[in-house]
Design an enzyme around this catalytic site. Structure first.
Site, PDB file in Angstrom:
ATOM      1  N   ASP A 270       4.043  -0.050  -2.037  1.00 46.47           N
ATOM      2  CA  ASP A 270       3.088   0.271  -3.095  1.00 46.47           C
ATOM      3  C   ASP A 270       3.744   1.356  -3.960  1.00 46.47           C
ATOM      4  OD1 ASP A 270       0.931   0.339  -4.765  1.00 46.47           O
ATOM      5  OD2 ASP A 270      -0.570   0.375  -3.161  1.00 46.47           O
TER       6      ASP A 270
HETATM    7  C1  NOJ Z   1      -1.139   0.794  -6.708  1.00 45.26           C
HETATM    8  C2  NOJ Z   1      -2.150  -0.098  -6.048  1.00 45.26           C
HETATM    9  O1  NOJ Z   1      -2.506   0.418  -4.786  1.00 45.26           O
HETATM   10  C3  NOJ Z   1      -1.699  -1.542  -5.893  1.00 45.26           C
HETATM   11  O2  NOJ Z   1      -2.798  -2.297  -5.478  1.00 45.26           O
HETATM   12  C4  NOJ Z   1      -1.105  -2.064  -7.161  1.00 45.26           C
HETATM   13  O3  NOJ Z   1      -0.730  -3.393  -7.002  1.00 45.26           O
HETATM   14  C5  NOJ Z   1       0.068  -1.205  -7.535  1.00 45.26           C
HETATM   15  N1  NOJ Z   1      -0.373   0.163  -7.762  1.00 45.26           N
HETATM   16  C6  NOJ Z   1       0.802  -1.701  -8.783  1.00 45.26           C
HETATM   17  O4  NOJ Z   1       0.040  -1.479  -9.904  1.00 45.26           O
END
Ligand code: NOJ
Length: 746
Positions: A270
């Site tokens: 993430d």
């Molecule tokens: C953080 C989020 O937790 C995740 O769900 C998302 O896909 C990513 N950022 C990318 O934007």
């Protein structure tokens, strides 16, 4: 039993991967593991050069947040034409509930209990996103969410692993289509691995601590269902699990995902999570963070700037074997080849601009209609039930901050959604009332989050002049639901509850329409308002879908994928709780109270254990009757449960006893007793959408086998055990009363 993904296991494809790998320098290999967010340079300026230069040097394998074909093609041209090995970039984006055509938020889509429809929404999203060069979506989010305080409840399918698994498969099949190499297919990314939905106290990014039994029984099944359905990428979660941050957890990333499940795609972290291993306290510097992540099985570093800066030195110093890097590169290249990116690296940047065509609107409307849940529909002061709205209703007061708010209908993570595409309830209602000579009096009344009561008077005035009030209340989609939106108060925000009380005090019949991305506490409303509709955030066709449901052109069929509490203190609140030795009897119908007056029972002294609106609940304008449950056998042997073939059929007759046609979600729940482990008091193990004409009866049959009957034992194995007794409940909600029993024997 590990499953291989035929699209990734393909021999020819793997030969291409290995041939390419053999030509790559260490730096080029590491480049494939690096992902940056285009246009968001967050790292130290010295580390972050311009993307074009890095791409040309083969230092970047993927970009996220590029959402238009022109920019995508611009960077892709550099990768394909200027980098030494011409390896295309893969573009990732959060396409969560539609791309330009925005459907209901995922929690709303789950309320449809209609995976076939959800698959269609994902397919349409894939077609739209791929047209912009995006061949990879960070979806589906399949985290089981049982604590309504967590803002990300909105992004998934709710509290239940069976429903969650069905939805997970639907998204993957929709996004990835029949073949990944189809230019309109996009790779799915199952997230957030693992157990992110169980963050302590519902607080975002918090730690998770749970038993392996709970992990495997409740939290893992939807991720595994997505992998089995062919998902080619996974995103690790921000949380730690039992003390190990998921971004660097060999147990989940290697043991479970690769060794047990046979996953052959790649795992992306993430956002910035590799670097955040330092904040987790398991690394003192970024080099150690990188070393721990790559060694655990984390292939691509999203925006962490750690792999890019540190991996080469780690390999040269002998702290990370080059073979580990090679394996990560293979996993990523496999997906790039499978997507056909080498053959079709570019999007058509001359394609005509997006238009919400009638076909797109029809699917968005169907999805919204199926997502709406009629929570309550009572007679008002001796009159008939408020819904569907009767033709005699001439003047409607439409009140509240959601009645005419285009942007709000899109909910969180609406990506490229454009508020201008949204048809609001006001627009649809005015059109409809005008056609029949009726009138709509619109007044916003208040804002979502304010204490100012200046708008109250106009709203009350409109209510007084009306035959019926439609009151739209709820939470703000973008800021109060989704990522980083944990709430400790689950009531209506601002002074909306006050407006509700003031409108109810007029004595006019009130239909409350709730817009939310989580279960809210609606206790006062349930006691004082005759009809309540849960609308979630319905997407671009919010208005037409709501009017169709409110007027009965479409009979509501949505069911709750999450339990709604009486009070916040009940959270985490969910159906499939484990039994206690002192059952109070009201958490569900499986436990008759021993003695209502007894003190020493598992219960609150100030609220019921039961939810206000339970999992699977949702009313219709007709009534469905259920005949007793019949089983094809009273006993099933363990031998019959080898493999996944059905071993028993459970069936019932469902009758539409009302005057209008309707669709019922027929639900099957199991309770297992007598096993080596405590098993949930009820768990969903089947559902079917059944449409019935007035007076019509249909025989509904469910097949049960090892997947439905098994559970996780103390050794973390999925088993069935002889000597166990199963109760099968079938009905229209988790409160189903028709039941039958069978036993598992040697
Ligand atoms: C953080 C989020 O937790 C995740 O769900 C998302 O896909 C990513 N950022 C990318 O934007």
């Amino acid at each position: 039993m590990p499953v291989t993904n035929p699209q990734l296991a393909d021999k020819h494809l793997n030969a291409r991967v290995n041939a390419l790998l053999a030509k790559m320098t260490l730096e080029e290999k590491i480049g494939q593991l690096v992902q940056y967010s285009a246009g968001v340079p967050t790292g130290p300026a010295t580390d972050r050069q311009n993307y074009a230069t890095m791409i040309a040097a083969g230092e970047v394998g993927s970009l996220l947040n590029v959402g238009d074909a022109k920019t995508a093609n611009m960077y892709q041209k550099i990768a394909v034409e200027q980098s030494r090995l011409h390896i295309p970039l893969i573009y990732g984006l959060d396409v969560i509930h539609g791309d330009r055509t925005v459907f209901p938020v995922p929690l709303g889509l789950a309320a449809s209990f209609d995976p076939a429809m959800v698959k269609e929404t994902a397919r349409m999203a894939a077609t739209e996103a791929s047209a912009d060069g995006v061949r990879w979506t960070f979806s589906p989010m399949v985290d089981i969410a049982r604590d309504a305080r967590w803002g990300r409840v909105v992004e998934g399918a709710g509290e239940d692993p069976y429903l969650g698994s069905a939805m997970a498969r639907a998204y993957v099949h929709g996004y990835q289509g029949d073949r990944l190499s189809d230019p309109t297919s996009i790779a799915a990314c199952v997230k957030h691995f693992a157990a992110y939905g169980a963050v302590t106290a519902g607080r975002e990014y918090n730690a998770v601590d749970m038993s392996d039994v709970m992990l495997r029984q409740v939290y893992l099944p939807p991720y595994q269902a997505a992998i089995d359905a062919g998902a080619v990428t996974v995103m690790s979660s921000f949380n730690s699990l039992n003390g190990v941050p998921a971004t660097a957890d060999p147990y989940t990333l290697t043991q479970i995902l690769r060794n047990e499940w046979g996953f052959q795609g790649f795992v992306v972290s993430d956002y910035h999570a590799v670097y955040e291993l330092i904040d987790h306290g398991i690394a003192l510097d970024s080099a150690t963070a990188g070393q721990k992540a790559i060694s655990a099985g984390l292939d691509m570093d999203m925006e962490g700037n750690v792999y890019h800066m540190r991996l080469a030195a780690l390999v040269r110093d002998g702290q990370v074997p080059e073979a580990t890097i090679d394996e990560a590169v293979r996993r990523i290249l496999r997906v790039k080849f499978a997507l056909g990116l080498f053959e079709h690296p570019y999007a058509d940047d001359k394609a005509p601009a997006y238009v919400a065509t009638p076909e797109k609107r029809a699917l968005a409307r169907q999805a919204a209609e199926e997502s709406l849940v009629l929570l309550q529909n009572q007679a008002h002061l001796g009159q008939p039930k408020l819904l569907p709205i009767r033709p005699q209703v001439h003047t409607i007061a439409l009140l509240g901050p959601f009645g005419d708010a285009q942007g709000e209908m899109l909910g969180s993570w609406s990506g490229k959604g454009n508020p201008a595409d949204v048809v609001t309830l006001r627009t649809a209602l005015e059109a409809r009332m005008k056609a029949t000579g009726g009138k709509v009096l619109y007044a916003q009344g208040t804002e979502i989050l304010t204490q100012s009561e200046t708008g109250f008077a106009a709203a009350i005035d409109a209510a007084k002049q009306s035959d019926l009030v439609l009151l739209t209340l709820g939470e703000d989609g973008p800021t109060m639901t989704g990522e980083a939106a944990s709430r400790a108060h689950l009531g209506l925000p601002g002074n909306q509850e006050k407006l509700l009380e003031a409108v109810v005090a007029t004595g006019k019949p009130v239909v409350l329409i709730v817009f939310s991305g989580r279960p809210l506490v609606l206790d006062w409303a349930a006691q004082h308002v005759s009809a309540i509709v849960e609308a979630w955030f319905p997407g671009i066709e919010a208005g037409p879908a709501l009017t169709n449901i409110l007027f009965g052109d479409v009979n509501p069929s949505g069911k709750l994928p999450v339990s709604f509490p009486y009070a916040m203190g009940q959270e985490p609140l969910y159906l499939s709780q484990l039994p206690t030795g002192r059952p109070a009897g009201d958490a569900n119908l499986s436990h008759p109270p021993r003695n209502a007056a007894e003190k020493y029972l598992s219960r609150y002294i100030d609220v019921p254990n039961a939810p206000l609106f339970p999992f699977g609940h949702g009313l219709s304008y007709t009534e469905f009757n259920y005949a007793p449950v019949t089983l094809s056998a009273q006993q099933v042997s363990v031998a019959q449960l080898q493999g996944n073939a059905p071993a028993l059929e459970a069936s019932t007759d469902v009758r539409n006893a009302g005057a209008v046609a309707g669709t019922e979600v027929v639900q099957l729940y199991l309770r297992i007793r007598g096993a080596s482990m405590e098993e949930p008091v009820r768990q969903l193990e089947g559902f079917q959408r059944v449409t019935l004409a007035p007076g019509e009866t249909k025989h509904v049959t469910f097949s049960l086998g090892f997947p439905e009957m098994s559970f996780i034992n103390a050794q973390s194995q999925r088993v069935v055990e002889p000597g166990t007794e199963y109760t099968v409940y079938i009905g229209g909600s988790s409160q189903a009363t028709q039941s039958a029993q069978f036993n598992i024997v040697k």
